[in-house]
Design an enzyme around this catalytic site. Structure first.
Site, mmCIF file in Angstrom:
data_model
loop_
_atom_site.group_PDB
_atom_site.id
_atom_site.type_symbol
_atom_site.label_atom_id
_atom_site.label_comp_id
_atom_site.label_asym_id
_atom_site.label_seq_id
_atom_site.Cartn_x
_atom_site.Cartn_y
_atom_site.Cartn_z
ATOM 1 N N ASP A 110 9.705 2.610 -1.352
ATOM 2 C CA ASP A 110 8.723 2.958 -0.327
ATOM 3 C C ASP A 110 9.337 3.038 1.073
ATOM 4 O OD1 ASP A 110 6.617 3.297 -2.091
ATOM 5 O OD2 ASP A 110 6.120 1.170 -2.098
ATOM 6 N N ARG A 151 2.831 7.755 0.157
ATOM 7 C CA ARG A 151 3.650 7.352 1.304
ATOM 8 C C ARG A 151 3.840 8.452 2.349
ATOM 9 N NH1 ARG A 151 2.134 2.437 0.623
ATOM 10 N NH2 ARG A 151 3.263 1.221 -0.928
ATOM 11 N N ASP A 172 1.181 -9.921 4.685
ATOM 12 C CA ASP A 172 2.414 -9.437 5.313
ATOM 13 C C ASP A 172 2.156 -8.677 6.610
ATOM 14 O OD1 ASP A 172 4.079 -10.425 3.316
ATOM 15 O OD2 ASP A 172 4.111 -8.539 2.183
ATOM 16 N N SER A 197 2.794 -7.382 -7.895
ATOM 17 C CA SER A 197 2.769 -6.581 -6.680
ATOM 18 C C SER A 197 2.110 -5.254 -7.046
ATOM 19 C CB SER A 197 4.197 -6.350 -6.180
ATOM 20 O OG SER A 197 4.218 -5.247 -5.308
HETATM 21 N N1 ARG Z 1 7.942 1.967 -8.515
HETATM 22 C C1 ARG Z 1 6.855 2.763 -7.995
HETATM 23 C C2 ARG Z 1 7.377 3.734 -6.991
HETATM 24 O O1 ARG Z 1 8.444 3.547 -6.482
HETATM 25 C C3 ARG Z 1 5.728 1.922 -7.484
HETATM 26 C C4 ARG Z 1 5.958 1.189 -6.225
HETATM 27 C C5 ARG Z 1 4.821 0.283 -5.964
HETATM 28 N N2 ARG Z 1 4.878 -0.283 -4.665
HETATM 29 C C6 ARG Z 1 4.452 -1.520 -4.406
HETATM 30 N N3 ARG Z 1 4.501 -1.907 -3.185
HETATM 31 N N4 ARG Z 1 4.033 -2.312 -5.350
HETATM 32 O O2 ARG Z 1 6.733 4.708 -6.713
#
Ligand code: ARG
Length: 442
Positions: free
Chosen positions: A123, A94, A14, A175
């Site tokens: 995110d 993040r 990506d 993912s």
């Molecule tokens: N659901 C979790 C969160 O919002 C994990 C997110 C994982 N991100 C990813 N790009 N797979 O913190």
């Protein structure tokens, strides 16, 4: 002259395509920024790939230490577990990446930053809000959300046509986002909430079946709520977390399977592996049981929940967090001591704790000789504590009044639908001969 944009670059498909798309379709000069939070990326290779994809510069930064010390430790001290379970690995990573985007943008004179989040997750919210808090003048672009919109296959074609250095691994069934504080796994078959996650979703933790048959016991030391040593061996934060991930992961500790309430309103099935975070939270909680007075312990549980929600929702760089941090830091003044944790077949069990500031006083707690607790004082204590209840019962009657004992001396049977308000399950189906004298009340 092209405007500069700093892109959070993972080296994956990506963001590699994004480097090119930002340049070609949007006319930017792209500066790539890769941040190592402990997922063991091949930094030189990623840097090389960013440049070959068309970035004018590529920063690769090892931020593991500030990640653990400035982000994970405060969350640990706060006891922050989202929905009581998720230690927030991704959510804590993040804001750090956002901060570095902002700092590199300042250094490079860029007025834009970019990240590879989609429009469906948390995110994007975390990146965008963190940037807004730190540098409100900066503009944020998320190519996957803001116009690039390509399927995986389209990205591969796009990259091939332009000779981009794509590292195309076999498509992962999940993912995944990973850092020292944990591994977040979602999508694919995991979306069927009825099914047990397949073993290939896990990388850090053993399945219970193949976890060691005998338990390991660890002694963790804390100073003012911060872990400092394992088994008497002092370790820097990064090493301590890495080691705990290994040791506890081997015992299958740290698997989490939950339905999570995303900030964007979706419920999603999430799998996590966070051996170190799970063990540290359990140990830290045990230490607090010893050193926090009951008022603080009670109130801090509410703060923990609020702190977790705030982190989850991307509000790291807010005065709300500062304010909560001030409270949390104050509660940690006496959170110094040792906790022993037993690891076995997926469980992390606290089996002992001690602290020079322990409020647990055996001379008060003991049921044996040496008891210094004033039993007589309990009488007056209860008299006053019970005073409002007694007064209310005398004046207004008893609040809960359904009798349990029938006229025939048996205990009432409550059938389905037997209680108003739709309490369907029987509370007590059988009589209890021997406890109730059937002649009672005749
Ligand atoms: N659901 C979790 C969160 O919002 C994990 C997110 C994982 N991100 C990813 N790009 N797979 O913190």
């Amino acid at each position: 002259m092209a405007e500069k944009i700093v892109l959070a670059y993972s080296g994956g498909l990506d963001t590699t395509v994004a480097v090119s798309w930002l340049t070609e379709a949007r006319g930017f000069e792209v500066i790539a920024l890769t941040v190592d939070l402990g997922s063991q990326p091949n930094l030189p290779a990623i840097r090389e790939r960013a440049l070959r994809a068309g970035a004018s510069r590529a920063y690769v930064l090892d931020a593991r230490q500030p990640f653990v010390e400035r982000f994970c430790w405060p969350a640990l001290q706060a006891g922050a577990l989202y929905q009581g379970q998720y230690p927030l690995a991704t959510a804590l990573g993040r804001p750090l990446i956002a901060q570095l985007l902002v700092e590199v943008a300042a250094r490079e004179g860029a007025s834009w930053v970019a990240h590879g989040s989609t429009g469906k997750g948390n995110d994007q919210v975390r990146f965008d809000i963190a940037v807004a808090a730190l540098a409100p003048h900066l503009r944020v672009l998320a190519p996957l959300r803001d116009g690039m919109s390509m399927t995986r296959e389209e990205e591969i074609v796009y990259g091939r046509v332009r000779g981009l250095p794509l590292e195309i691994k076999p498509e992962s069934p999940y993912s995944v986002d990973e850092n020292l504080w944990g591994r977040s796994i979602e999508a694919g078959v995991l979306e069927d909430a009825r099914l047990k996650p397949p073993e290939d979703a896990f990388l850090w933790t053993s399945p219970v079946d193949s976890a060691p048959a005998s338990a390991d016991e660890l002694e963790l030391a804390f100073e003012q709520g911060i872990p400092t040593a394992i088994g008497g061996r002092e370790l820097a934060g990064v090493d301590l977390v890495a080691e705990l991930n290994r040791v506890a992961g081997r015992h299958g500790v740290g698997r989490i399977d939950m339905i999570e309430d995303r900030y964007v309103g979706i419920k999603s099935r999430e799998i996590y592996e966070a051996p170190a975070a799970v063990v540290l939270h359990a140990a830290h909680r045990a230490l607090e049981e010893l050193v926090l007075d009951a008022e603080a312990a009670h109130f801090k549980a509410a703060v923990a929940q609020e702190y977790a929600r705030l982190v989850y929702q991307g509000k790291w760089f807010t005065s709300h967090r500062r304010n909560l941090d001030a409270y949390v830091t104050s509660t940690q003044r006496f959170a110094t001591g040792q906790v022993r944790v037993q690891l076995h077949k997926g469980s992390a069990q606290v089996v002992g704790r001690s602290s020079p500031a322990s409020l647990y006083q055996p001379r008060l707690a003991t049921y044996s000789a040496g008891d210094q607790f004033d039993h007589q004082a309990a009488v007056g204590f209860i008299k006053l504590v019970g005073l409002p209840v007694r007064t209310q019962a005398e004046v207004q009657g008893t609040a809960t009044s359904e009798p349990l004992l029938k006229d025939d001396g048996h205990v009432v049977e409550v059938g389905p639908g037997g209680l108003e308000g739709g309490l369907a399950e029987p509370v007590l189906a059988a009589t209890l001969p021997g406890i109730v004298d059937p002649d009672l009340g005749r």
